[in-house]
Design a protein around this motif. Structure first.
Motif, short mmCIF file in Angstrom:
data_model
loop_
_atom_site.label_atom_id
_atom_site.label_comp_id
_atom_site.label_asym_id
_atom_site.label_seq_id
_atom_site.Cartn_x
_atom_site.Cartn_y
_atom_site.Cartn_z
N PHE A 24 43.97 81.93 60.70
CA PHE A 24 44.29 83.26 61.22
C PHE A 24 44.53 83.20 62.72
O PHE A 24 45.31 83.97 63.27
CB PHE A 24 43.15 84.24 60.92
CG PHE A 24 43.17 84.74 59.51
CD1 PHE A 24 44.31 85.33 59.01
CD2 PHE A 24 42.07 84.62 58.69
CE1 PHE A 24 44.35 85.80 57.70
CE2 PHE A 24 42.09 85.07 57.40
CZ PHE A 24 43.23 85.66 56.90
N MET A 25 43.83 82.27 63.38
CA MET A 25 43.97 82.19 64.84
C MET A 25 45.19 81.39 65.25
O MET A 25 45.63 81.48 66.39
CB MET A 25 42.72 81.53 65.43
CG MET A 25 41.47 82.30 65.14
SD MET A 25 40.56 82.66 66.60
CE MET A 25 40.27 81.08 67.29
N LEU A 26 45.73 80.61 64.33
CA LEU A 26 46.78 79.66 64.67
C LEU A 26 47.98 80.30 65.40
O LEU A 26 48.39 79.76 66.43
CB LEU A 26 47.24 78.92 63.41
CG LEU A 26 47.95 77.59 63.70
CD1 LEU A 26 46.97 76.63 64.33
CD2 LEU A 26 48.54 77.02 62.43
N PRO A 27 48.53 81.40 64.89
CA PRO A 27 49.70 81.97 65.59
C PRO A 27 49.41 82.27 67.06
O PRO A 27 50.20 81.94 67.93
CB PRO A 27 49.97 83.25 64.81
CG PRO A 27 49.38 83.04 63.48
CD PRO A 27 48.21 82.15 63.68
N THR A 28 48.24 82.85 67.31
CA THR A 28 47.88 83.17 68.68
C THR A 28 47.75 81.91 69.51
O THR A 28 48.24 81.84 70.64
CB THR A 28 46.55 83.94 68.71
OG1 THR A 28 46.60 84.96 67.74
CG2 THR A 28 46.30 84.53 70.07
N ILE A 29 47.10 80.90 68.92
CA ILE A 29 46.90 79.66 69.67
C ILE A 29 48.24 79.02 70.01
O ILE A 29 48.48 78.63 71.16
CB ILE A 29 46.02 78.68 68.85
CG1 ILE A 29 44.61 79.24 68.71
CG2 ILE A 29 45.99 77.31 69.51
CD1 ILE A 29 43.72 78.46 67.79
N VAL A 30 49.11 78.97 69.02
CA VAL A 30 50.43 78.36 69.25
C VAL A 30 51.17 79.12 70.33
O VAL A 30 51.74 78.54 71.27
CB VAL A 30 51.25 78.34 67.94
CG1 VAL A 30 52.70 77.98 68.23
CG2 VAL A 30 50.65 77.36 66.95
N LEU A 31 51.13 80.44 70.24
CA LEU A 31 51.83 81.27 71.21
C LEU A 31 51.29 81.04 72.61
O LEU A 31 52.04 80.84 73.57
CB LEU A 31 51.67 82.75 70.82
CG LEU A 31 52.66 83.70 71.47
CD1 LEU A 31 54.04 83.50 70.87
CD2 LEU A 31 52.22 85.13 71.31
N LEU A 32 49.97 81.03 72.73
CA LEU A 32 49.35 80.83 74.04
C LEU A 32 49.66 79.45 74.59
O LEU A 32 49.93 79.30 75.78
CB LEU A 32 47.84 81.03 73.95
CG LEU A 32 47.36 82.48 73.92
CD1 LEU A 32 45.85 82.54 73.84
CD2 LEU A 32 47.83 83.22 75.16
N MET A 33 49.63 78.45 73.72
CA MET A 33 49.95 77.10 74.16
C MET A 33 51.38 77.06 74.70
O MET A 33 51.65 76.46 75.74
CB MET A 33 49.84 76.12 72.99
CG MET A 33 48.42 75.83 72.56
SD MET A 33 47.49 75.05 73.85
CE MET A 33 47.45 73.41 73.23
N ALA A 34 52.28 77.72 73.99
CA ALA A 34 53.70 77.64 74.35
C ALA A 34 53.99 78.40 75.65
O ALA A 34 54.71 77.89 76.51
CB ALA A 34 54.56 78.20 73.22
N VAL A 35 53.43 79.58 75.81
CA VAL A 35 53.83 80.39 76.95
C VAL A 35 52.86 80.30 78.12
O VAL A 35 53.18 80.73 79.21
CB VAL A 35 54.01 81.88 76.56
CG1 VAL A 35 55.06 82.01 75.48
CG2 VAL A 35 52.70 82.49 76.14
N LEU A 36 51.66 79.78 77.90
CA LEU A 36 50.68 79.78 78.98
C LEU A 36 50.26 78.36 79.35
O LEU A 36 50.42 77.93 80.49
CB LEU A 36 49.45 80.58 78.54
CG LEU A 36 48.76 81.37 79.63
CD1 LEU A 36 49.67 82.49 80.09
CD2 LEU A 36 47.45 81.92 79.14
#
Lengths: 303, 114
Positions: A24-36
């Protein structure tokens, strides 16, 4: 809720349960990794390397060389000093003005809502437009500000030409743009103050000053501290207003750190040194923000 | 000290409160006008002709002209630019809707992001 979780645990087992949660956390983690995370680490890498123009990326590893160059650059220290002057004057000014104005426009009457709504306008004007408007108003020859000041006998000011005045100009524009934001927060804070405490103080014979100093202020301290931290985080990023109004001039009088880094990176193409500066500023900001947060928590406890 | 205090106490409390309120209203409105002046001046300038903009002293009264607006509407690719803005704002709004916590307002956030 616990029953549901317990049921899940039985169905998937402990490892499976963890898997479900992480998925469930994966999308957020991926997004944060990519943009931050990626941009920050990329900047970090560049700051420790020489910048290779041919591949437009990090080249050879050079260790702390870039940091050494930057720390020996007097222009870097100058722009840090300029930023500090701006912060030291603008932040307290804006917070004090914001809460003062919020108190004034909270007076009960029919047009209160209208005034409150109108007050937001400076905040939603795009920064570049704000710089443009003020350039027009403060123009030394044609501006209306010098005209008004001339009417009361104050000599024509060279708002953008004099180094000290240019700093004042930046602070005026920034204060004009951001005080409404603080007014917005302060209005809500003032309306949320508990009435009974004030009534009790009045019955105890407190005068206006005592009410402000010993009742209202302690109640407001947490919000003032929080506002200060929010505004601080916005203020260290000051860039667009300077870009649109003085462009760091005259000389380097208003060249705040972000403008200096921008110029070094995208005008002079010193990407590696700029990355080093960015990292220094990032660490400085993080440390100071941490200190402010700690200080505000201490303040809250002591009141 | 005591005389002044008794005088203040003798004055009806309600009246004092109303007067304080009036002072606050007047001060609040004047400060708001001060903050809104740059906006007002921008709007005013938008109706001026080139000649009226560059005069000293600055003019408050002039023959308004819509020439600037007409020219801008003809020259600028407004639809495309407005669409860009809308895409960015809606994107921020959608992200807010997806991740918002209970009780938070997406409208305000979209405004702040903008």
């Amino acid at each position: 809720m616990t029953q549901v979780i317990a049921g899940q645990r039985r169905r998937y087992g402990r490892l499976g349960d963890l898997l479900v949660r992480w998925s469930f956390m994966l999308p957020t983690i991926v997004l944060l990794m990519a943009v931050l995370a990626y941009p920050i680490f990329y900047t970090l890498e560049i700051s420790f390397s020489s910048f290779d123009m041919s591949i437009f990326g990090a080249g050879e590893w050079v260790g702390w060389d870039n940091y050494e160059t930057v720390l020996q650059d007097y222009r870097f220290w100058d722009s840090l000093r300029v930023t500090l002057i701006y912060l030291v004057i603008a932040l307290p000014l804006q917070v004090a003005l914001g809460f003062g104005i919020a108190f004034l426009i909270n007076a009960e009457w029919g047009g209160r809502g209208l005034i409150r709504a109108l007050f937001i306008i400076p905040m939603v004007v795009a920064p570049v437009v704000a710089g443009g408007i003020w350039r027009m108003i403060l123009d030394p020859l044609l501006g209306i500000m010098n005209y008004f000041l001339g009417l009361v006998g104050l000599g024509p000011f060279d708002w953008f030409g004099d180094p000290n005045l240019a700093m004042a100009t930046i602070i005026i524009i920034d204060t004009w743009r951001w005080t409404p934001f603080i007014v917005l927060i302060a209005t809500a804070a003032l309306l949320a103050l508990p009435k009974d405490v004030f009534e009790a103080a009045k019955i105890d014979g407190a005068n206006w000053w005592a009410m402000l100093w010993s009742v209202a202020l302690p109640l407001l301290v947490p919000i003032i501290a929080a506002t200060f931290v929010i505004r601080w985080l916005g203020a260290v990023k000051l860039f667009d207003i300077v870009l649109a109004s003085t462009y760091g001039g005259p000389g380097k009088a208003t060249s705040v750190i972000n403008l200096f880094i921008y110029e070094e990176a995208f005008r002079s193409f010193h990407f590696a040194e700029s990355a080093a500066m960015v990292m220094i500023v990032l660490v400085l900001t993080m440390v100071l923000t941490g200190l402010f947060l700690r200080g505000s928590r201490k303040l809250e406890e002591s009141f | 000290m005591t005389a002044a205090r008794t005088a203040a106490q003798r004055r009806p409390v309600a009246l004092r409160k109303i007067r304080g309120n009036h002072v606050r209203i007047v001060a609040g409105v004047s400060i708001s006008l001060l903050f809104l002046f740059p906006i007002f001046w921008m709007v005013l300038t938008s109706f001026k002709q080139q000649v009226d903009i560059f005069t000293t002293p600055p003019t408050l009264f002039f023959t308004p002209a819509l020439a600037t607006y007409v020219e801008y509407l003809q020259r600028a690719d407004i639809v495309r630019r407005l669409l860009n803005t809308v895409i960015v704002a809606v994107g921020a709004g959608v992200r807010c809707r997806a991740t918002r916590s209970p009780g938070s307002s997406c409208g305000v956030l979209t405004l702040l992001v903008y």
